[in-house]
Scaffold this active site. Structure first.
Site, PDB file in Angstrom:
ATOM      1  N   GLU A  46       0.822  -1.213   0.000  1.00  0.00           N
ATOM      2  CA  GLU A  46       0.000   0.000   0.000  1.00  0.00           C
ATOM      3  C   GLU A  46       0.856   1.262   0.000  1.00  0.00           C
ATOM      4  O   GLU A  46       0.522   2.241  -0.649  1.00  0.00           O
ATOM      5  CB  GLU A  46      -0.961  -0.006   1.195  1.00  0.00           C
ATOM      6  CG  GLU A  46      -2.143  -0.946   1.010  1.00  0.00           C
ATOM      7  CD  GLU A  46      -2.977  -0.615  -0.230  1.00  0.00           C
ATOM      8  OE1 GLU A  46      -3.111   0.565  -0.581  1.00  0.00           O
ATOM      9  OE2 GLU A  46      -3.469  -1.563  -0.870  1.00  0.00           O
ATOM     10  N   TYR A  61      -6.675   7.000   4.230  1.00  0.00           N
ATOM     11  CA  TYR A  61      -6.869   6.059   3.119  1.00  0.00           C
ATOM     12  C   TYR A  61      -6.045   4.781   3.321  1.00  0.00           C
ATOM     13  O   TYR A  61      -6.562   3.664   3.257  1.00  0.00           O
ATOM     14  CB  TYR A  61      -6.517   6.696   1.763  1.00  0.00           C
ATOM     15  CG  TYR A  61      -6.389   5.624   0.711  1.00  0.00           C
ATOM     16  CD1 TYR A  61      -7.527   5.011   0.196  1.00  0.00           C
ATOM     17  CD2 TYR A  61      -5.134   5.157   0.307  1.00  0.00           C
ATOM     18  CE1 TYR A  61      -7.421   3.971  -0.711  1.00  0.00           C
ATOM     19  CE2 TYR A  61      -5.022   4.120  -0.607  1.00  0.00           C
ATOM     20  CZ  TYR A  61      -6.168   3.538  -1.110  1.00  0.00           C
ATOM     21  OH  TYR A  61      -6.060   2.498  -1.993  1.00  0.00           O
ATOM     22  N   ASP A 107      -9.805   6.164  -2.380  1.00  0.00           N
ATOM     23  CA  ASP A 107      -8.755   6.890  -3.098  1.00  0.00           C
ATOM     24  C   ASP A 107      -9.394   7.517  -4.345  1.00  0.00           C
ATOM     25  O   ASP A 107     -10.618   7.458  -4.525  1.00  0.00           O
ATOM     26  CB  ASP A 107      -7.594   5.953  -3.464  1.00  0.00           C
ATOM     27  CG  ASP A 107      -8.005   4.904  -4.478  1.00  0.00           C
ATOM     28  OD1 ASP A 107      -9.232   4.752  -4.741  1.00  0.00           O
ATOM     29  OD2 ASP A 107      -7.123   4.219  -5.025  1.00  0.00           O
TER      30      ASP A 107
END
Ligand code: SF4
Length: 366
Positions: free
Chosen positions: A45, A125, A143
């Protein structure tokens, strides 16, 4: 807000994702249980922030071989962490990852979303993405791709980010019912592959219920934000070599270029010549390029200046043995000049006076 239940509206997304999902090295095989390696999810991520999947894959694979756990990352020195990140850009992410790994190695994984969001470099996020994909928490990760899909699906006028809190509340039941890891990745996948800025509605599992598609408004939803014109500057980027050494700026402790070694760079504006130790042997050049950053552009002219002898370098500059250069972490622009050093250069048609180049890198002569 009178949106239909998210679990009903998004239901076709779950089987669609199961049938089309790409086999990515950080993805778990079983999406109905917590991920076997939350650290792999965290690494992926952070790498995927601002970077395309195809670019991330080889970096992720090498990273996991080199630093397979938070503990191994904590023990690594800064140069080798930056070196492993070299070429991915936005190097702050590498430092955040190391800092987050330090916290996890010392205290264990956080037990809730707030704790994840408190780890260095995560934010709402990434915390939600890691929470849902690694731990199966029903935390909606919104996102740019997810905002675009949801804005079109629900015909949200204006900037959908204004509705972030409402969208999270609305989305959470779909994650609970259809599976957090599956639905988070399904939304990401749909936004990345099908509901792109120019959507392929014919291939979309939600086409029969998407309000923007049904009303033929996909081109205008969401509205495209106007970007400021990037600033353009020009510079000479100089590899100075003498006595088996090259001259480099040592990494800054903070800022965008923290952790990275850099070549001396000089504005391409005319430099007034001043007397310095005149020991230049040769000056060669290669065709330049435009380096693109988020908010600016640099027109780069690369040079290689060979000197007979080293001079006393100004503060912040170091003569580094040539043999150590391959192991040092450099930003993308500076890597490009390092790579060019293996290619024959040519006599420059136009270039600054070598003494002027030396002057800005040397301690002034008394
Ligand atoms: S139908 Fe088209 S606009 Fe709507 S979600 Fe699917 S790809 Fe996007």
């Amino acid at each position: 807000m009178s949106w239909p239940a998210s679990s009903d509206l998004l239901a076709p997304l779950a089987p669609w994702f199961d049938s089309v999902r790409r086999d990515l090295p950080w993805r778990a095989g079983d999406l109905d249980v917590p991920h076997p390696d939350p650290y792999a999810v965290l690494v992926s991520e952070l790498m995927l922030q601002q970077t395309q999947v195809a670019t991330v894959i080889p970096y992720f694979t090498r990273w996991m071989e080199r630093f397979p756990s938070p503990e191994t990352l904590v023990e690594a020195d800064e140069d080798s962490v930056h070196k492993a990140w070299e070429g991915l850009g936005y190097y702050r992410r590498a430092r955040f990852l190391k800092a987050a790994a330090g916290r996890i190695a010392a205290e264990g994984w956080p037990s809730d979303l707030e704790g994840l969001a408190d780890l260095p470099g995560l934010g709402p996020y990434t915390a939600a993405a890691v929470g849902s994909i690694a731990f199966q928490w029903p935390a909606p990760a919104l996102d740019g791709n997810a905002f675009r899909v949801l804005a079109r699906l629900l015909v949200i006028e204006g900037d959908p980010k204004v509705q972030a809190a409402n969208l999270r509340t609305w989305l959470a039941p779909a994650l609970e019912i259809l599976g957090p890891a599956r639905m988070t990745q399904a939304l990401m996948e749909l936004g990345a592959t099908t509901c792109s800025p120019t959507p392929d509605c014919g291939a979309c599992p939600l086409a029969d219920r998407c309000l923007a598609c049904l009303s033929n408004r996909t081109a205008e939803i969401p509205p495209v934000a106007k970007r400021a014109k990037p600033k353009v500057s020009s510079l000479w980027l100089v590899a100075m070599e003498a006595e088996g050494h090259v001259l480099l700026h040592a990494p800054a402790a903070k800022g965008l270029l923290a952790g990275l070694w850099r070549w001396p760079a000089l504005s391409a504006d005319p430099i007034p010549a001043q007397p310095v130790a005149p020991n230049a042997q040769s000056l060669t050049a290669w065709p330049g390029w435009t380096q693109v950053y988020t908010h600016r552009r640099e027109v780069v002219s690369p040079l290689h200046l060979r000197l007979e002898a080293r001079f006393e370098a100004a503060v912040g500059l170091h003569w580094v043995p040539w043999t150590e250069l391959p192991a040092l972490p450099l930003g993308r622009r500076d890597q490009r000049l390092r790579d060019l050093l293996a290619v024959p250069g040519q006599t420059p048609i136009e270039a600054p006076d070598p003494t002027a180049l030396i002057r800005v890198c040397a301690v002034p002569l008394a």
